[in-house]
Design a protein around this motif. Sequence first.
Motif, mmCIF file in Angstrom:
data_model
loop_
_atom_site.group_PDB
_atom_site.id
_atom_site.type_symbol
_atom_site.label_atom_id
_atom_site.label_comp_id
_atom_site.label_asym_id
_atom_site.label_seq_id
_atom_site.Cartn_x
_atom_site.Cartn_y
_atom_site.Cartn_z
ATOM 1 N N ILE A 188 -81.562 76.047 6.232
ATOM 2 C CA ILE A 188 -81.107 75.130 5.041
ATOM 3 C C ILE A 188 -79.419 75.253 5.177
ATOM 4 O O ILE A 188 -78.842 75.809 5.553
ATOM 5 N N PRO A 190 -76.084 74.369 3.208
ATOM 6 C CA PRO A 190 -75.536 73.322 2.024
ATOM 7 C C PRO A 190 -74.415 73.051 2.040
ATOM 8 O O PRO A 190 -72.966 72.966 3.224
ATOM 9 N N SER A 215 -78.882 75.678 -2.339
ATOM 10 C CA SER A 215 -79.340 75.663 -1.314
ATOM 11 C C SER A 215 -79.800 77.865 -1.328
ATOM 12 O O SER A 215 -80.583 78.030 -1.321
ATOM 13 N N MET A 231 -79.008 79.755 7.103
ATOM 14 C CA MET A 231 -78.879 78.949 5.807
ATOM 15 C C MET A 231 -77.140 78.662 7.209
ATOM 16 O O MET A 231 -76.998 79.805 7.876
#
Length: 369
Positions: A188, A190, A215, A231
């Motif tokens: 992910i 952001p 996120s 992330m």
Amino acid sequence: MRRKIFALFVLSVCLFATLTASAAATVTDVNWGVNQYNVLRFVVDLTESSRYNIDVDGNQLYIRVPGAGLGSKVARRSTIKSDLAKSMSVQRDNGRVTIRIPMEKRIRRSEVHSFMLRQDPRTGRPPRIVIDVESNKKSVASKSYGATSVNRRPTPAGTQKGNGSPAAVPAYTNYKVGGGLSGKTVTIDPGHGGSDPGAIGLKGNKEKTSALAISNYLCSYLEQAGAKVTMTRTTDVDVYGPYASGRDELQARCDVASRSKADVFVSIHHNANNNRSVGGLATYYYPKTNYDARLARCVQTRMVNATRMNNYGTPQADFYVIKRSSMPAVLCEVGFISNQREEELINTPWFQKTVAKAICDGIADYFSN
């Protein structure tokens, strides 16, 4: 009797002066952004609502806040990435705060628009002055504008020792495309973060903040479904490091996915438009594999069904992170932060959770096909 009246008058004047001084505004932050129509925006955060003046002198733009203090954390000099301006300075002198922006060309006062926003008790956003410079405004929106990263200096963070160039990360192409979501790896991303606020809404909300909130919810939902999640950032930081070039910053995000051997890459953003009535959702992809388009369709369908917002579909785009990531990837534009209603919606936990769950379900649909 006259002496008593005069004494009361003097006391009242002193009390008024004291109260006025205590209520004087302080400038606590100064940010800038460029929207997709190439309008340069400045947002000045304050502790209290205040008078302000906008002056144009040739190729110099001045934003002045009379009687204001200047917070210690406000950068005195900042770099701007715009074809209109390259830097700005902030200082306090003569009892006022002055923000000076040398422009790249002569501008007219009629091309500068401003307004004051009061403190928002629901979101906690402070009072702020918003200034839009429309001297180079375009009639058609373009993704070549809109990213608000500063023009940063190279940094050794994330580089190979001694040569100052980005450390090479091998592309990962052994990604999985079926068999269910459980056990798959999802990266992910952001959008923006750190020195790059992203698009800034009418009420001063920053894209980087709500993109991270969505996120984080998405990460939780994916992990609950059995996926492994990495992330690109979990806090308000630059991924590559402060003062990186734009390319190094974006490549660092792709590298997180490659190092993690991710099966899909999902970048979370918000859209913006000079027409504040425009709103809705879009999921972008770049057709570098046979699966990018499918991933985009699955995610977009779920987001639209969950939110009932306008559907802008799944356009192709050559955005760096979805083009240079080696696995199937999408970039979700979750609402328009330039739209007042959607800006408020974007910053509510209910919406953040709803859209995060929809993206998670879309990813699950992709792996179940």
